[in-house]
Enzyme design. Structure first.
Site, PDB file in Angstrom:
ATOM      1  N   HIS A 164       8.807 -26.290  -0.429  1.00 24.05           N
ATOM      2  CA  HIS A 164       8.255 -27.447  -1.234  1.00 24.05           C
ATOM      3  C   HIS A 164       7.284 -26.955  -1.837  1.00 24.05           C
ATOM      4  O   HIS A 164       6.128 -27.501  -2.277  1.00 24.05           O
ATOM      5  CB  HIS A 164       7.861 -28.598  -0.189  1.00 24.05           C
ATOM      6  CG  HIS A 164       8.977 -29.046   0.650  1.00 24.05           C
ATOM      7  ND1 HIS A 164       9.732 -30.268   0.290  1.00 24.05           N
ATOM      8  CD2 HIS A 164       9.688 -28.673   1.811  1.00 24.05           C
ATOM      9  CE1 HIS A 164      10.770 -30.280   1.017  1.00 24.05           C
ATOM     10  NE2 HIS A 164      10.619 -29.619   1.978  1.00 24.05           N
ATOM     11  N   LYS A 206     -13.652   1.015  -2.292  1.00 21.28           N
ATOM     12  CA  LYS A 206     -14.612   1.253  -1.204  1.00 21.28           C
ATOM     13  C   LYS A 206     -15.930   2.032  -1.526  1.00 21.28           C
ATOM     14  O   LYS A 206     -16.974   2.194  -1.103  1.00 21.28           O
ATOM     15  CB  LYS A 206     -13.816   2.460  -0.253  1.00 21.28           C
ATOM     16  CG  LYS A 206     -13.001   1.611   0.890  1.00 21.28           C
ATOM     17  CD  LYS A 206     -12.369   2.415   1.789  1.00 21.28           C
ATOM     18  CE  LYS A 206     -11.475   1.936   2.733  1.00 21.28           C
ATOM     19  NZ  LYS A 206     -10.992   2.646   3.815  1.00 21.28           N
ATOM     20  N   GLU A 229       0.929  -1.213   0.163  1.00 23.14           N
ATOM     21  CA  GLU A 229       0.068  -0.065  -0.049  1.00 23.14           C
ATOM     22  C   GLU A 229       0.778   1.288  -0.021  1.00 23.14           C
ATOM     23  O   GLU A 229       0.552   2.311  -0.630  1.00 23.14           O
ATOM     24  CB  GLU A 229      -1.012  -0.024   1.344  1.00 23.14           C
ATOM     25  CG  GLU A 229      -2.171  -0.750   1.079  1.00 23.14           C
ATOM     26  CD  GLU A 229      -3.372  -0.182   2.240  1.00 23.14           C
ATOM     27  OE1 GLU A 229      -3.238   0.560   3.039  1.00 23.14           O
ATOM     28  OE2 GLU A 229      -4.513  -1.202   2.060  1.00 23.14           O
TER      29      GLU A 229
HETATM   30  O1  PA5 Z   1      -2.985   1.453   5.882  1.00 22.70           O
HETATM   31  C1  PA5 Z   1      -4.294   1.943   5.842  1.00 22.70           C
HETATM   32  O2  PA5 Z   1      -4.608   3.059   6.046  1.00 22.70           O
HETATM   33  C2  PA5 Z   1      -5.395   0.880   5.451  1.00 22.70           C
HETATM   34  O3  PA5 Z   1      -4.940  -0.340   5.041  1.00 22.70           O
HETATM   35  C3  PA5 Z   1      -6.457   0.938   6.607  1.00 22.70           C
HETATM   36  O4  PA5 Z   1      -5.642   0.265   7.689  1.00 22.70           O
HETATM   37  C4  PA5 Z   1      -7.578   0.068   6.314  1.00 22.70           C
HETATM   38  O5  PA5 Z   1      -8.210   0.381   5.285  1.00 22.70           O
HETATM   39  C5  PA5 Z   1      -8.416   0.038   7.399  1.00 22.70           C
HETATM   40  O6  PA5 Z   1      -8.876   1.327   7.785  1.00 22.70           O
HETATM   41  P1  PA5 Z   1      -9.494   1.944   8.983  1.00 22.70           P
HETATM   42  O7  PA5 Z   1      -8.517   1.491  10.157  1.00 22.70           O
HETATM   43  O8  PA5 Z   1      -9.729   3.299   8.685  1.00 22.70           O
HETATM   44  O9  PA5 Z   1     -10.762   1.211   9.246  1.00 22.70           O
END
Ligand code: PA5
Length: 472
Positions: free
Chosen positions: A326, A440, A297
């Site tokens: 394996h 989303k 990410e």
């Molecule tokens: O790294 C990030 O910001 C995202 O992966 C969030 O952790 C994930 O989308 C969950 O978001 P939230 O903590 O707002 O529910």
């Protein structure tokens, strides 16, 4: 009494160098010199920006004394009251707690009898698969369960759906006392969860400003579950501080996370689009999952800070030693030259298991007798490292003296700093995730959320699927 020196994790990049992995694939001192200034600039950027903007996470090892005290008190009360602790969260609000639980609790924690467990059973519900949720209901004793709903944005559909389901169950069962069974961890201002938490009177911990989901393990997101599980969270933070200090130097030769970032940067320039994370320890298996989110990410971006289209990133892949020897290692040693493999080794495992005698009539079996599983797993890691290197595959190793709260804290900080450094070298925004938003928003539109009518219209106008391309 002489104070014991803390055990330090080691970053070994011999097999990224041409002298070891061959001239065609390996890097020379000259290659490293060519990115030295870029690495220095990345280091300076991180140094200047630490504690500001989205880099609040750098200060977490130092600025949480009061919060840690509150967490420890709350955790004690939770342990007294419940048998099961359930985290409701996803992404950064789930992967850190899972990784640290796996690393620092008994590997079969939930299966241990209560007398041996010393902490509640622990589950992290990071999916909305209805079968999985139903299966949780089938095993829970609500009377003895406390939930920790974690969401930084306070609006993530998956987590808020789970919250709605659980809160209804709790209210049906406990009426006014339902709120005693839920702890919220969220942003102090943003999102809906903070408002709901206030209305419902939930005990609430805050995710500090400048701490994004995937950088949040060392704040209450990770610290509360860890403390409930009896993990030494002060040692975890001390380990993170130890690594942070080890990375203060601007020269990659004296800064392990910067060296790791510079090498991956060079590898990316050379077309190595895949980063395999392969711990040789079940305890670190989920650390690889956490790393995958952090790396994927943070670095997968279409534009750089200048607004130019760059489409950068390196696909993180998790593997487990020796299991994946394996399964995946054939590909890593003989497939395309598109990967960097990071092996994580452990010097001292927390258990020693001897391989018993027997089968003397079969020398090709009995040679194992007298050795330990510790020797076997370590030999297999060294052997894999050797095979990769012999086949000219870029690889490096992170070595932990043992897996404990201090070394796990170091590991978390090492990867977060490495990610911040390489993001700066790539000149991208390491801390946003615009690519996640489209999906989303489309989900909101499909479920009829107000304000998403335009998105719903856009979805409805998409080219309908053709039966021609559906078989069966
Ligand atoms: O790294 C990030 O910001 C995202 O992966 C969030 O952790 C994930 O989308 C969950 O978001 P939230 O903590 O707002 O529910």
């Amino acid at each position: 009494m002489k104070k014991e020196k803390p055990q330090s994790i080691r970053f070994d990049y011999n097999n990224m160098m041409s002298a070891y992995v061959g001239k065609k694939e390996g890097f020379t001192a000259k290659d490293l010199l060519s990115v030295r200034e870029k690495a220095r600039a990345a280091h300076a950027y991180v140094k200047e920006n630490r504690g500001t903007g989205m880099m609040g996470w750098t200060e977490l090892p130092y600025n949480q004394n009061e919060i840690v005290s509150d967490i420890l008190l709350t955790a004690k009360a939770v342990r007294r009251k419940c048998d099961t602790f359930v985290v409701l969260g996803i992404g950064g609000s789930a992967l850190g707690p899972m990784a640290v639980f796996q690393a620092l609790c008994h590997l079969r924690h939930n299966d241990l009898p209560k007398s041996k467990r010393k902490a509640p059973k622990f589950y992290v519900e990071d999916n909305v698969d209805p079968e999985r949720m139903q299966s949780l209901f089938d095993i829970l004793d609500l009377d003895k369960t406390i939930f920790n709903v974690i969401t930084k944005s306070g609006s993530t559909s998956e987590t808020m759906s789970q919250y709605l389901i659980i809160m209804k169950m709790l209210k049906d069962r406990f009426g006014d006392k339902a709120s005693e069974h839920i702890i919220a961890t969220t942003d102090v201002q943003k999102g809906n969860l903070i408002k709901i938490a206030k209305e419902e009177g939930l005990k609430t911990f805050y995710i500090p400003d400048g701490v994004g989901g995937r950088f949040s393990e060392l704040c209450p997101v990770g610290l509360l579950p860890a403390a409930v599980l009896g993990i030494d969270i002060k040692a975890l933070l001390k380990g993170a501080a130890f690594m942070d200090r080890a990375c203060r130097k601007p020269d990659y030769k004296q800064n392990p996370a910067l060296a790791a970032a510079a090498l991956q940067y060079l590898a990316i320039q050379k077309g190595k689009n895949i980063s395999v994370m392969m711990p040789y320890a079940d305890s670190l298996k989920l650390m690889a999952d956490w790393y995958c989110q952090l790396w994927g990410e943070s670095l997968g971006k279409s534009v750089n800070n200048q607004g130019e289209t760059v489409y950068v990133g390196q696909t993180p892949v998790k593997a487990l030693g020796v299991t994946d020897q394996h399964s995946q290692v054939q590909l890593y040693t003989e497939g395309p030259f598109d990967k960097v493999i990071t092996l994580i080794g452990v010097d001292n495992y927390r258990a020693t298991v001897e391989i018993s005698g027997g089968c003397e009539q079969y020398p090709s079996v009995s040679f194992l007798s007298g050795h330990t599983l510790n020797e076997l797993i370590t030999s297999e890691r060294i052997a894999t490292e050797y095979a990769l290197t012999k086949n000219e595959r870029l690889n490096n190793s992170i070595l932990l003296p043992e897996v404990n709260a201090h070394t796990v804290g170091q590991l978390l900080m090492f990867f977060m700093l490495q990610t911040a450094y390489i993001g700066a070298m790539l000149d991208i925004n390491t801390f946003n995730q615009p690519g996640v938003e489209e999906g989303k928003n489309a989900t909101y539109a499909l479920l009829g959320r107000d304000g998403y009518q335009e998105k719903a219209a856009e979805l409805n106008a998409r080219t309908p699927k053709s039966d021609e391309y559906i078989i069966g």
